[in-house]
Design an enzyme around this catalytic site. Sequence first.
Site, mmCIF file in Angstrom:
data_model
loop_
_atom_site.group_PDB
_atom_site.id
_atom_site.type_symbol
_atom_site.label_atom_id
_atom_site.label_comp_id
_atom_site.label_asym_id
_atom_site.label_seq_id
_atom_site.Cartn_x
_atom_site.Cartn_y
_atom_site.Cartn_z
ATOM 1 C CD GLU A 23 13.362 -16.259 -13.593
ATOM 2 O OE1 GLU A 23 13.295 -16.581 -12.404
ATOM 3 O OE2 GLU A 23 12.357 -15.936 -14.269
ATOM 4 C CE LYS A 36 6.158 -11.041 -10.419
ATOM 5 N NZ LYS A 36 7.292 -11.841 -9.905
ATOM 6 C CE LYS A 46 14.193 -16.613 -9.711
ATOM 7 N NZ LYS A 46 13.042 -17.071 -8.998
ATOM 8 C CG ASN A 98 0.809 1.525 3.899
ATOM 9 O OD1 ASN A 98 -0.336 1.664 3.512
ATOM 10 N ND2 ASN A 98 1.833 2.172 3.389
ATOM 11 N N GLY A 99 0.346 -2.118 6.579
ATOM 12 C CA GLY A 99 0.810 -3.085 7.579
ATOM 13 C C GLY A 99 -0.315 -4.046 7.917
ATOM 14 C CB CYS A 132 -0.866 0.031 1.246
ATOM 15 S SG CYS A 132 -1.725 -1.490 1.583
ATOM 16 N NE ARG A 179 4.460 1.618 -1.189
ATOM 17 C CZ ARG A 179 5.349 1.423 -0.234
ATOM 18 N NH1 ARG A 179 6.596 1.792 -0.422
ATOM 19 N NH2 ARG A 179 5.008 0.872 0.901
ATOM 20 C CD GLU A 226 13.504 -20.184 -7.158
ATOM 21 O OE1 GLU A 226 12.939 -20.974 -7.921
ATOM 22 O OE2 GLU A 226 13.338 -18.947 -7.212
ATOM 23 C CG HIS A 274 23.186 -42.409 -11.665
ATOM 24 N ND1 HIS A 274 23.530 -43.735 -11.619
ATOM 25 C CD2 HIS A 274 23.126 -41.993 -10.383
ATOM 26 C CE1 HIS A 274 23.640 -44.120 -10.355
ATOM 27 N NE2 HIS A 274 23.407 -43.074 -9.583
ATOM 28 C CD1 TRP A 293 -0.496 -6.117 -1.047
ATOM 29 C CD2 TRP A 293 -0.677 -6.054 -3.261
ATOM 30 N NE1 TRP A 293 -0.110 -7.337 -1.533
ATOM 31 C CE2 TRP A 293 -0.207 -7.330 -2.880
ATOM 32 C CE3 TRP A 293 -0.858 -5.781 -4.620
ATOM 33 C CZ2 TRP A 293 0.075 -8.331 -3.807
ATOM 34 C CZ3 TRP A 293 -0.577 -6.791 -5.535
ATOM 35 C CH2 TRP A 293 -0.116 -8.031 -5.134
#
Length: 605
Positions: free
Chosen positions: A485, A600, A482, A99-100, A2, A27, A478, A501, A73
């Site tokens: 990409e 995204k 990263k 916010n929070g 937010c 944001r 992961e 193997h 948000w």
Amino acid sequence: MCGIMGYIGRGDAVPVIIDGLSKLEYRGYDSAGIAMYQDGNLEIVKKKGRLADLVTALGLTDKTGLAIGHTRWATHGVPSDNNAHPHADCTGRIAVVHNGIIENYATLRKDLILEGHDFLSETDTEVLAHLIEKYYTDSLEEAVRRALSCVHGSFAMAVISKDEPERIIAAKKDSPLIIGLGQGENYVASDIPAILGRTSRVYIMEDNEFVVLTSDSAEITDINGQPIEKEVFEVTWDPVSAEKGGFDHFMLKEIYEQPEAIRKTLAGRIQGGRVDFSALEFDEVFEKAEKIFIVACGTAYHAGLVGRLALEKLARVPVETDIASEFRYRDVLWKPRDLVIVISQSGETADTLAALREAKRHGIKVLAITNVVGSAVAREADRVIYTHAGPEIAVASTKAYITQLVVMYLLALYVADLRHTYEDKKLTGLASELLYMDTMVEQVLKEHNKVKKLAEKYKGVQSTFFLGRGLDYAVAMEGALKLKEISYVHAEAYAAGELKHGPLALIDKGVPVLTLISQDKLVEKSMSNIKEVKARGAVVVAICKENLQEECQECDEQILLPRVNPILAPLVSVVPLQLFAYYMAVLRGADVDKPRNLAKSVTVE
Ligand code: F6R
């Protein structure tokens, strides 16, 4: 996350607020609103959607010297006009933006309703408005102090009252807030870009600081009213870097936001050493599930791999993690008491949504883990647990992944507790360790220069390998994703024991092999695999726990991780890999935040 923008002064507040909120659009938000002082009253206008919708709803406004605005948000309650901020008390005397997360909002709300307060939204923020109303006699400042003493959680908030139009009261704890100092006008905002171009003089508010803002003054005190002398910070940022909080890229900013994202995702979910998801009213499903399928794509799938190992270890339920685009076309051997967990940052990924629908078509219960309130998977699943990473702007997922891990751990602890599958003392111990993981991640972030140097050394390579065993393998996957990409360097992740193997044939002189070593019991096994690749000329970078560095001495480089419980190690071990990918991409001149060919939100099959 937010955005807050408030103005008090001799100018016209509304255009200033709209302009400030537009600078905070980066944001992410799903609704916007404004409260302004007009003719002795507070007028509130709020709208789901874009700022432009709010501007249309506002129409022409009379000049006013006092207003607060917000871009929301969603975290508690879907995006809607009602849930948008500002929120008012029952009388319309005060308006609040926040916010929070107010962690104890449910209890506070129940008590306030019993005391006769009427709630109009599903948000946690609205309790603040009613609490302030409850304590408000003749001093808004006092009322806000008393209200804040009742809340647990995080807040950056600003409040105005129609009875005290000469001030804005604002306070901060665990969510960012700044004060902009002008000439005959002052500002409060959640971030510097909102006030850039209006003033370069700001106070950066610290936790538990409280401010009374008038046109000509900003009095800062601690939460008990003791004055605080603050230094004025001179902002020299240009508007673009300001949006990124001074970071060069959103991805780096988001990597650094991970400790806060972890705190927010944990907020209120562990009470007295135990995870509490009872409000989901899904205990029977958790208790009786014969098998759990975790289904997701890409990075979210990697979070599911960690989730599988955590759930199996703690809750002793058979778990299978699958890629959504494969799962949706499988002929799954469903049993009525199976549970499907879908993980999706955006909540809109086409394949994940299709897998969810497939499960539902077979009458299977679905739990969604997503970062976006009101997204498609959140709406269609039987239950939803939100990650609170805040909006993720960089295409490469970092803070969303880490919060998905947090939720997987919370869930594993909760289900284990329900099914009595893990020793009680160990469960509460693990829960309290989880509460410290934000500081552990902060510690790893301090290693960034070391990781940058590694990237400088290896920026020219064609190919890399990532190795690990158990949870380390899940994180290696992961790390490899990263790197490929965003830097376009070929990267393959292998279970360390699987190398011989076949893939060992690819190991050649100078090939970097990043090896994760965080699982104390597997360190010797991993070392024998390291010897295999070293014998073929590879350079081995060990990302290893401090207490295992002795065992890793043969590696060419070491990045040390704090000594954490092996189960929780993915939360720290992924961080150097994210940083490595980031610096490699920067040094190779790639477009870090918008890698080629990628989007995204993948809403097509
Ligand atoms: C990689 C990345 C993707 C997403 C995947 C799923 O950094 O971000 O692999 O994880 O596209 O997206 P969500 O989580 O939105 O379903």
